[in-house]
Write an enzyme that holds these catalytic residues in place. Sequence first.
Site, short mmCIF file in Angstrom:
data_model
loop_
_atom_site.label_atom_id
_atom_site.label_comp_id
_atom_site.label_asym_id
_atom_site.label_seq_id
_atom_site.Cartn_x
_atom_site.Cartn_y
_atom_site.Cartn_z
N ASP A 1 3.57 1.82 0.93
CA ASP A 1 3.26 2.52 -0.30
C ASP A 1 3.76 1.69 -1.48
OD1 ASP A 1 2.50 4.46 1.45
OD2 ASP A 1 3.77 6.05 0.64
N HIS B 1 4.75 -2.00 7.27
CA HIS B 1 4.02 -2.17 8.52
C HIS B 1 3.25 -3.48 8.50
CE1 HIS B 1 4.38 2.26 9.63
NE2 HIS B 1 4.78 2.24 8.36
N SER C 1 11.61 -1.75 -3.31
CA SER C 1 11.69 -3.18 -3.49
C SER C 1 10.28 -3.75 -3.63
CB SER C 1 12.44 -3.84 -2.34
OG SER C 1 12.80 -5.15 -2.69
#
Length: 400
Positions: free
Chosen positions: A182, A258, A369
């Site tokens: 995200d 991911h 981050s």
Amino acid sequence: EGSKWGHWVAGPWRSNEGITALSQSLQPLWKLPFRAFRTDARKIHTAPARTTFLLRPLPILLATGGGYAGYRQYEKYRERELEKLGLEIPPKLAGHWEVALYKSVPTRLLSRAWGRLNQVELPHWLRRPVYSLYIWTFGVNMKEAAVEDLHHYRNLSEFFRRKLKPQARPVCGLHSVISPSDGRILNFGQVKNCEVEQVKGVTYSLESFLGPRTYTEDLPFPPAASCDSFKNQLVTREGNELYHCVIYLAPGDYHCFHSPTDWTVSHRRHFPGSLMSVNPGMARWIKELFCHNERVVLTGDWKHGFFSLTAVGATNVGSIRIYFDRDLHTNSPRHSKGSYNDFSFVTHTNREGVPMRKGEHLGEFNLGSTIVLIFEAPKDFNFQLKTGQKIRFGEALGSL
């Protein structure tokens, strides 16, 4: 005696009695202390000369820092107003002294302290108020969490690394590259002249970011001698181009990342570094921000050639975890800035590396981050993105 002086001394003071009377009248004044004297109105004390030059560092530091912070806030306000008018604002980069001053702040130590605090188990009665405040501040959607009960999370670290429900992030199967996390798209496009844009108009060096290519990566060529030759080493197939995409994870975003495609990870390079903030405002202000910060670079190959994913650390995000790499320890005091540590996943027993499937769990941050993808692909590769848009893990980044 016709002079002025002669006329003055011709008066009563010329006699011995007059001189004696004058001396007696002045004597009380000489007895006054040097640092105090009295008037009819009040007694005045003079401070020692050395105290007038005494500098108090804390008030001066607070005043200077407050003034600078106020100036920066004014600059941001003016930029927002100009953006509303549709005017393009050229980036105003930080000077060398400003970057050096920021890097002098012990962000690595503070981040380690924050990490220790995150591990402290909260009392059962305190969990809901603390997590609710965080949810309200950063807009966290707990309906997507695998466990919605706030009392389930024993500490802040568990709450930050919460898992999602399986159906919350469907993985797009139609496009070859998906978003690994995200976040918000800061920039994307082709890599030109070995310079990569972290935001529009602000770049960083490709070689400084990834580090030099070495023999340890089993490459059939020596290290690059110039910028163009370094870029050419990454592009392994004729007719391909080098592309990049920068995704910023805010504190309220899902903190795991991911695999963005089907690929094989062959090498890891860890750069100990600073832990400056990587929010979009800082990315517009500090050139080569991502090269200053601590980061973990994973490189390998996908069906079109070279592929890399880099997890960039930030303030309070010294902890970067790669699930299949147990030897990786970030923000450790034993690692010094300005160096890097290499590790190869290609061994005598495993000649290929670590295979990753698109959408497979790869790693996690302790807080928000940045993730940077740099990869080669054919010239007809197209991004399905807009700068500044919000994106979620599993959604398409681009395809052929």
